[in-house]
Design an enzyme around this catalytic site. Structure first.
Site, PDB file in Angstrom:
ATOM      1  N   GLU A  33       0.880  -1.168   0.000  1.00  0.00           N
ATOM      2  CA  GLU A  33       0.000   0.000   0.000  1.00  0.00           C
ATOM      3  C   GLU A  33       0.920   1.221   0.000  1.00  0.00           C
ATOM      4  O   GLU A  33       1.832   1.307   0.825  1.00  0.00           O
ATOM      5  CB  GLU A  33      -0.886   0.038   1.252  1.00  0.00           C
ATOM      6  CG  GLU A  33      -1.847   1.218   1.202  1.00  0.00           C
ATOM      7  CD  GLU A  33      -2.619   1.472   2.488  1.00  0.00           C
ATOM      8  OE1 GLU A  33      -2.306   0.862   3.521  1.00  0.00           O
ATOM      9  OE2 GLU A  33      -3.542   2.305   2.452  1.00  0.00           O
ATOM     10  N   ARG A 257       5.839 -12.764   9.367  1.00  0.00           N
ATOM     11  CA  ARG A 257       6.547 -11.537   9.044  1.00  0.00           C
ATOM     12  C   ARG A 257       7.832 -11.457   9.846  1.00  0.00           C
ATOM     13  O   ARG A 257       7.997 -12.118  10.871  1.00  0.00           O
ATOM     14  CB  ARG A 257       5.666 -10.335   9.325  1.00  0.00           C
ATOM     15  CG  ARG A 257       5.441 -10.079  10.813  1.00  0.00           C
ATOM     16  CD  ARG A 257       4.417  -8.982  11.022  1.00  0.00           C
ATOM     17  NE  ARG A 257       4.643  -7.872  10.120  1.00  0.00           N
ATOM     18  CZ  ARG A 257       3.675  -7.072   9.652  1.00  0.00           C
ATOM     19  NH1 ARG A 257       2.427  -7.278  10.018  1.00  0.00           N
ATOM     20  NH2 ARG A 257       3.954  -6.087   8.858  1.00  0.00           N
ATOM     21  N   LYS A 267       4.638   0.505  10.322  1.00  0.00           N
ATOM     22  CA  LYS A 267       4.640   1.676   9.455  1.00  0.00           C
ATOM     23  C   LYS A 267       4.076   2.892  10.185  1.00  0.00           C
ATOM     24  O   LYS A 267       4.520   4.011   9.991  1.00  0.00           O
ATOM     25  CB  LYS A 267       3.752   1.416   8.231  1.00  0.00           C
ATOM     26  CG  LYS A 267       4.484   1.081   6.962  1.00  0.00           C
ATOM     27  CD  LYS A 267       3.498   1.227   5.803  1.00  0.00           C
ATOM     28  CE  LYS A 267       3.885   0.333   4.642  1.00  0.00           C
ATOM     29  NZ  LYS A 267       2.861   0.353   3.579  1.00  0.00           N
TER      30      LYS A 267
END
Length: 550
Positions: A33, A257, A267
RNA sequence: UGUCCCAUAGUAUAAAGGUAGUACAACAGAUUUUGAUUCUGUCUGUCGAGGUUCGAAUCCUCGUGGGACAACCA
């Protein structure tokens, strides 16, 4: 001879799919994104997706998951593309979920026609409360039974801008009692009268992740859609949309992850560090972003090696930062020229060395390479590191101390005779005598010394700014630490010094690496001006000497 | 008090029912004109209890522990 490397679980799945004839070629995608810069965690996903495709003769698409116009921006699109290419990967197609808005709209209409979607006028609070909880089923509201015709008309009106933000949503009609919360009539579309960085004001309704991602995969005919563990509960919904839309059956696979010690991967938090000025932007060398590591001096290959070493599995992990450091050190140790730079200078005066005389000393640029040398001047007054002198040496101290001998790298053996302090007790000058017969290369002195130290000729030393970076976070696992993450930000994460360097080093170019002897590996920062390099410490040397030793 | 995912040295990751291996870290020794590098060695592991099997890290059951999930974020 290449050693046979075992397969990770995704490679096993792919090999099985290829073997069974399910697919003849594979297609993966990397779907960021564009709402922030890529970090080292993304590097794991990039390496995985691109390497898998390459290994099995397939390809990888870059697809921006740009379904939320509020947080997204072209600045991020540009940085993401740059970072992927810098890492050494190339996509075959550059796509955007927003490319599919029209098609996704049609998909939604299809579901409405099938009686599988409805327009809900409820507020987000009401929808949330009607969803129930993990232990209680949700409840079906009055809008759920709207007619297909009404839904069709209302949805079209939503698209045409008849309603305000939040007035209505389109929901899938699945099962308000499902144990999987994502099946309790998930929102497909919401109204946002917002400017989108690519589609501008063409749309005022935007699809949710779940109604965009799987269909985008399907449109592109992605065979293996690889994402992180937190999307596992979304997979049944991913499959449900594809099944009821009767479109290409892409499949989702999940891996754990990357988490790394002393590193924040969120983020949201990285954005906060940037916005609140706690770092100097997304590419600050203290940031775990790809651009931050690049600027700090990490090479693409070192990051790829790291991603290869950490493996791919489904269990939660916390990788030692030292593994990443090992990867870059291992590489720079082979390639970075050695040069002498003094970061914390103290003057060394060789009393029995003739005034006004200079000698040229020959130094190897890389160990064990007698061909690759340079010449460095040596004279009576030199700069050496404060840390290389101890007034009261501890046990097993090999370097300089009163009466003790050391070798000046590629020059003479010296013996410390005395030192001077200023009023505050700080040592400002060290006096020594040199052994003329001990000159490097034709040492006839017969002396053996345990310590060797680096130096820079005070007569012609140049200066340069050096930036020393420590971990930004002091908590081993900042993600799991209690309280505000800002409590774990290290206030001493950046130290700027002016160092004495060998004069020819002023010609160093942006991106070049050097080993400043015991001070570690450095890289020339893009901020540097011609002839005035600024050095970022990429990584320190592995510490062999324990300063806590008594 | 739900559904789902996961569990192998300090940290990661292998071992497709058949010798528990590799890397990083740590420690020790050798070499060394930078206590680095290089080389050699050491250390520590299958979450627990049952079951299936000639044989289980692997398959089954039940526990235990960790994680994810109830955004008009992705």
């Amino acid at each position: 001879m290449q050693e046979e490397k075992s397969l990770n679980f995704i490679e096993e799945i792919i090999e099985e799919d290829l073997k069974s004839g399910k697919y003849t070629t594979i297609l993966t995608r990397f779907p960021p994104e564009p709402n922030g810069y890529l970090h080292i965690g993304h590097a794991k996903s990039i390496c995985l997706n691109f390497s898998l495709a390459k290994k099995y003769g397939g390809a990888t698409n870059l697809r921006f998951d740009d379904t939320n116009p509020i947080t997204e921006d072209t600045e991020y699109v540009d940085s993401i593309k740059e970072d992927i290419q810098w890492l050494g990967f190339q996509w075959v197609n550059e796509f955007y979920a927003s490319d599919y808005f029209e098609q996704l709209y049609e998909f939604a209409v299809t579901l409405i026609r099938k009686g599988l979607a409805y327009v809900d006028d409820s507020s987000s609070e009401k929808i949330a409360s009607e969803k129930g909880s993990h232990t209680e089923p949700g409840i079906e509201n009055e809008f759920r039974s709207r007619s297909i015709e009404d839904n069709l008309q209302l949805f079209e009106e939503m698209r045409n801008g008849k309603y305000e933000d939040g007035a209505k949503v389109l929901r899938a009609k699945i099962d308000m009692a499902s144990p999987n919360m994502h099946f309790r009539d998930p929102v497909m579309y919401r109204i946002k009268h917002a400017h989108h960085h690519r589609t501008g004001d063409a749309w005022c309704i935007y699809p949710m992740y779940d109604f965009a991602h799987g269909q985008s995969d399907s449109i592109e005919k992605i065979t293996h859609s690889i994402c992180t563990l937190e999307f596992i509960p979304h997979r049944p919904l991913y499959d449900w949309y594809i099944e009821h839309l009767e479109i290409f059956p892409s499949h989702q696979y999940e891996f754990a992850r990357l988490n790394m010690t002393y590193t924040v991967m969120s983020k949201r938090r990285l954005l906060q560090l940037v916005n609140e000025g706690m770092v100097n932007g997304w590419d600050d060398p203290r940031m775990p972003t790809i651009s931050g590591f690049r600027r700090k001096g990490y090479t693409p290959s070192s990051i790829r090696t790291f991603c290869d070493k950490i493996g791919v599995a489904k269990r939660d992990n916390l990788i030692d930062l030292s593994l990443l450091e090992f990867c870059i050190r291992e590489e720079l140790n082979q390639s970075a020229p050695r040069t002498m730079a003094v970061l914390n200078p103290v003057k060394l005066i060789i009393d029995n060395y003739e005034d006004g005389v200079s000698e040229e000393m020959i130094l190897e640029n890389l160990p064990n390479d007698a061909e690759n040398v340079r010449s460095v001047s040596f004279s009576k007054e030199l700069w050496i590191e404060q840390e290389d002198f101890m007034e009261e040496p501890m046990k097993k101290w090999f370097r300089l101390a009163p009466g003790q001998m050391v070798r000046l790298k590629s020059a003479y053996i010296i013996q410390c005779e005395s030192f001077k302090k200023d009023d505050s007790g700080k040592i400002i000058e060290i006096h020594a005598t040199y052994i003329p017969q001990s000159k490097s290369g034709n040492d006839t002195s017969g002396l053996k010394v345990k310590g060797t130290i680096h130096w820079v000729d005070a007569k012609n030393a140049a200066t340069a700014e050096v930036r020393l970076y420590e971990n930004l976070f002091i908590a081993e696992n900042p993600a799991a630490a209690e309280g505000d993450f800002k409590d774990y930000v290290n206030p001493h994460s950046l130290e700027i010094k002016t160092a004495f360097i060998e004069p020819q080093l002023t010609k160093a170019k942006v991106g070049e690496h050097f080993q400043f002897m015991r001070n570690g590996y450095f890289c020339v920062d893009p901020d540097s001006k011609e002839g005035q390099p600024v050095f970022n410490r990429t990584v320190g040397l592995k510490e062999g000497f324990k300063s806590t030793q008594k």
